[in-house]
Motif scaffolding. Structure first.
Motif, PDB file in Angstrom:
ATOM      1  N   LEU A 170       0.873  -0.989   0.033  1.00 10.27           N
ATOM      2  CA  LEU A 170       0.433  -0.060  -0.273  1.00 10.27           C
ATOM      3  C   LEU A 170       0.826   1.577  -0.122  1.00 10.27           C
ATOM      4  N   ARG A 171       2.146   1.170   0.573  1.00  9.48           N
ATOM      5  CA  ARG A 171       2.693   2.228   0.863  1.00  9.48           C
ATOM      6  C   ARG A 171       3.306   2.839  -0.747  1.00  9.48           C
ATOM      7  N   ARG A 172       3.708   1.965  -1.232  1.00 12.45           N
ATOM      8  CA  ARG A 172       4.557   1.607  -2.468  1.00 12.45           C
ATOM      9  C   ARG A 172       3.498   2.434  -3.544  1.00 12.45           C
ATOM     10  N   MET A 173       2.048   2.300  -3.612  1.00 15.41           N
ATOM     11  CA  MET A 173       1.199   2.660  -4.192  1.00 15.41           C
ATOM     12  C   MET A 173       1.472   3.963  -4.298  1.00 15.41           C
ATOM     13  N   ILE A 174       0.621   4.177  -2.329  1.00 14.96           N
ATOM     14  CA  ILE A 174       0.533   5.366  -2.199  1.00 14.96           C
ATOM     15  C   ILE A 174       1.525   6.830  -3.033  1.00 14.96           C
ATOM     16  N   GLU A 175       3.439   6.197  -2.336  1.00  9.19           N
ATOM     17  CA  GLU A 175       4.217   6.773  -3.195  1.00  9.19           C
ATOM     18  C   GLU A 175       4.501   7.195  -4.485  1.00  9.19           C
ATOM     19  N   SER A 176       3.814   5.802  -5.408  1.00  5.87           N
ATOM     20  CA  SER A 176       3.315   5.651  -6.596  1.00  5.87           C
ATOM     21  C   SER A 176       2.065   6.997  -7.222  1.00  5.87           C
ATOM     22  N   GLY A 177       1.713   7.126  -6.432  1.00  4.32           N
ATOM     23  CA  GLY A 177       0.332   8.288  -6.841  1.00  4.32           C
ATOM     24  C   GLY A 177      -0.800   7.926  -6.463  1.00  4.32           C
ATOM     25  N   LEU A 178      -1.548   6.249  -6.539  1.00  7.02           N
ATOM     26  CA  LEU A 178      -2.710   5.971  -4.986  1.00  7.02           C
ATOM     27  C   LEU A 178      -2.362   6.882  -4.342  1.00  7.02           C
ATOM     28  N   ALA A 179      -4.418   7.637  -4.369  1.00 11.66           N
ATOM     29  CA  ALA A 179      -4.737   8.701  -3.546  1.00 11.66           C
ATOM     30  C   ALA A 179      -4.944   8.315  -1.566  1.00 11.66           C
ATOM     31  N   VAL A 180      -5.092   8.678  -0.950  1.00  9.54           N
ATOM     32  CA  VAL A 180      -5.678   7.829   0.023  1.00  9.54           C
ATOM     33  C   VAL A 180      -7.173   8.437   0.348  1.00  9.54           C
ATOM     34  N   PRO A 181      -7.861   8.412   1.289  1.00 13.17           N
ATOM     35  CA  PRO A 181      -9.061   8.419   1.489  1.00 13.17           C
ATOM     36  C   PRO A 181      -9.571   9.780   2.085  1.00 13.17           C
ATOM     37  N   GLU A 182     -10.622  10.584   1.219  1.00 10.96           N
ATOM     38  CA  GLU A 182     -10.814  12.369   2.030  1.00 10.96           C
ATOM     39  C   GLU A 182     -10.608  12.300   3.138  1.00 10.96           C
ATOM     40  N   ILE A 183     -10.270  13.071   4.615  1.00  6.08           N
ATOM     41  CA  ILE A 183     -10.338  13.404   6.389  1.00  6.08           C
ATOM     42  C   ILE A 183     -12.059  14.063   5.700  1.00  6.08           C
ATOM     43  N   THR A 184     -12.666  13.622   6.679  1.00  2.00           N
ATOM     44  CA  THR A 184     -13.736  14.466   6.513  1.00  2.00           C
ATOM     45  C   THR A 184     -13.776  15.327   7.756  1.00  2.00           C
ATOM     46  N   THR A 185     -13.327  14.955   8.856  1.00  2.00           N
ATOM     47  CA  THR A 185     -12.834  15.417  10.448  1.00  2.00           C
ATOM     48  C   THR A 185     -11.844  15.107  10.840  1.00  2.00           C
ATOM     49  N   VAL A 186     -11.168  15.945  11.503  1.00  2.00           N
ATOM     50  CA  VAL A 186      -9.848  16.043  11.909  1.00  2.00           C
ATOM     51  C   VAL A 186     -10.139  16.484  13.896  1.00  2.00           C
ATOM     52  N   LEU A 187     -10.120  15.937  15.094  1.00  2.70           N
ATOM     53  CA  LEU A 187     -10.402  16.221  16.293  1.00  2.70           C
ATOM     54  C   LEU A 187      -9.299  15.962  17.293  1.00  2.70           C
ATOM     55  N   ASP A 188      -8.857  16.718  18.305  1.00  3.91           N
ATOM     56  CA  ASP A 188      -8.234  15.826  19.191  1.00  3.91           C
ATOM     57  C   ASP A 188      -8.842  14.732  19.802  1.00  3.91           C
ATOM     58  N   LEU A 189      -7.610  14.001  20.862  1.00  2.00           N
ATOM     59  CA  LEU A 189      -7.622  12.939  20.941  1.00  2.00           C
ATOM     60  C   LEU A 189      -8.592  12.692  22.196  1.00  2.00           C
ATOM     61  N   SER A 190      -8.761  14.292  22.486  1.00  4.54           N
ATOM     62  CA  SER A 190      -9.927  14.063  23.723  1.00  4.54           C
ATOM     63  C   SER A 190     -11.229  14.522  23.042  1.00  4.54           C
ATOM     64  N   GLU A 191     -11.693  14.691  21.912  1.00  6.09           N
ATOM     65  CA  GLU A 191     -12.968  14.635  21.011  1.00  6.09           C
ATOM     66  C   GLU A 191     -13.201  13.725  20.617  1.00  6.09           C
ATOM     67  N   ALA A 192     -12.730  12.268  21.429  1.00  2.00           N
ATOM     68  CA  ALA A 192     -13.427  11.254  20.880  1.00  2.00           C
ATOM     69  C   ALA A 192     -14.276  10.412  20.560  1.00  2.00           C
ATOM     70  N   ALA A 193     -15.199  10.826  22.243  1.00  3.58           N
ATOM     71  CA  ALA A 193     -16.755  10.690  22.433  1.00  3.58           C
ATOM     72  C   ALA A 193     -17.689  11.855  20.699  1.00  3.58           C
ATOM     73  N   GLU A 194     -17.035  12.767  20.429  1.00  2.00           N
ATOM     74  CA  GLU A 194     -17.859  12.790  19.244  1.00  2.00           C
ATOM     75  C   GLU A 194     -17.168  12.616  18.007  1.00  2.00           C
ATOM     76  N   ALA A 195     -16.199  12.464  17.768  1.00  2.00           N
ATOM     77  CA  ALA A 195     -15.578  11.025  16.789  1.00  2.00           C
ATOM     78  C   ALA A 195     -16.927  10.285  16.286  1.00  2.00           C
ATOM     79  N   PHE A 196     -16.965   9.124  17.527  1.00  2.00           N
ATOM     80  CA  PHE A 196     -17.602   7.852  17.770  1.00  2.00           C
ATOM     81  C   PHE A 196     -19.296   8.372  17.296  1.00  2.00           C
ATOM     82  N   ARG A 197     -19.861   9.833  18.181  1.00  3.30           N
ATOM     83  CA  ARG A 197     -21.162   9.851  17.083  1.00  3.30           C
ATOM     84  C   ARG A 197     -20.879  10.002  15.460  1.00  3.30           C
ATOM     85  N   LEU A 198     -20.008  11.145  15.196  1.00  4.36           N
ATOM     86  CA  LEU A 198     -19.877  11.367  14.410  1.00  4.36           C
ATOM     87  C   LEU A 198     -20.594   9.919  13.333  1.00  4.36           C
TER      88      LEU A 198
END
Length: 312
Positions: A267-295
């Motif tokens: 997978l690393r080789r594919m990604i470094e060759s241009g395979l895109a990774v999934p879109e990130i919809t939300t970045v939260l802090d670790l302390s916000e894990a409960a909200e991440a679960f809800r989403l």
């Protein structure tokens, strides 16, 4: 160190940030300073008790299996990694208790690989579970190749997005199911979108009158039954399900991703060759894990939710 912990089964409300002892370093493990982890449905399914029949669970539990971070220490028998290496990992052990939603993680070397150099920490954290599930389904189980027509369900999600990209990279034609609001997104990945839900077979047949040659099922139930009916006669059994081991009765394969350095490296080789990774919809802090679960529990997340643990 700080970690997210739950002491009983339940919903997001059972999660809390606690001070916990640092993990012990085994002879074939590395200690990782965690930079980011991604949130997967299996994390809250485990916390709710849905996997109690499959794994021994030792409370209190630190959830999470995905990780991206820096090697801080290596066990005495480790030769393939060194302090300072940037790594990703699918750190799943044979029982549940010691997860990755923490400042430090002890990871067996069989569960990790080097981080793709072209990804941020947040992007890198999305790779292990989703990427391995898609890769092992398409490459090992279905043996997808150029000329195949693959039906990918939930194609806008974390696993589905990876599956579309990998299948296209393998030369396959991809039909992907998603809600109408995600159809343009699927087209951007190289898939032909159809709306999921009742009547799926009637919407797919005009696109593939002769049938599809492989199916990646994410739902089970009626969606699995409808998908089986879309397989070409000479492709019977070329179906994987991520949710329903009843697929075995139809000659298919039940996939639960397994840790693999070799597959992560591919997978690393594919990604470094241009395979895109999934879109990130939300970045939260670790302390916000409960909200991440809800989403995540809404089931309407496109791409991935990531928890930032440390900026380094």
């Amino acid at each position: 160190m700080k970690a997210i912990v739950y002491r009983r089964y339940g919903g997001p409300e059972v999660l809390g940030m606690e001070d916990v002892p640092e993990p012990k370093l085994g002879p074939e493990s590395v200690l990782i300073d965690v930079r980011a982890v991604s949130v997967n449905p299996v994390d809250w399914q485990t916390a709710s008790g849905d996997l109690d029949g499959r794994f021994d669970v030792h409370f209190p539990v630190i959830p999470g299996w995905d990780v991206a971070g820096v090697v801080a220490e290596v066990g005495p028998t480790v030769t393939g990694f060194a302090v300072g290496d940037e790594v990703i990992g699918y750190v799943r052990e044979d029982s549940i208790g010691r997860g990755t939603y923490a400042e430090r993680v002890a990871a067996p070397v069989r569960t990790i690989a080097r981080k793709p150099v072209n990804l941020s920490w947040e992007q890198a954290a999305t790779v292990p579970i989703a990427g391995l599930t898609a890769y092992q389904s398409l490459v090992h189980a279905l043996r997808v190749e150029a000329g195949d027509t693959v039906l990918v369900q939930a194609a806008a999600g974390g696993v589905g997005s990876f599956a579309v990209r990998i299948a296209v990279a393998l030369g396959a034609r991809v039909i992907g199911t998603a809600s109408a609001r995600n159809h343009d997104y699927l087209r951007s990945l190289g898939a032909e979108p159809v709306t999921y839900g009742p009547g799926l077979a009637e919407r797919v047949r005009p696109l593939a009158p002769a049938g599809v040659t492989a199916v990646m099922d994410m739902y089970g139930g009626e969606e699995l039954v409808s998908s089986l009916g879309l397989l070409r006669e000479d492709a019977r059994g070329r179906v994987v399900s991520l949710t329903n081991d009843g697929v075995l009765e139809h000659g298919g394969t039940f996939v639960f991703a397994r840790p693999s350095t070799e597959d992560l490296d591919e997978l690393r080789r594919m990604i470094e060759s241009g395979l895109a990774v999934p879109e990130i919809t939300t970045v939260l802090d670790l302390s916000e894990a409960a909200e991440a679960f809800r989403l995540s529990r809404t089931g309407h997340v496109r791409g991935k939710i990531v928890l930032r643990v440390s900026a380094g």
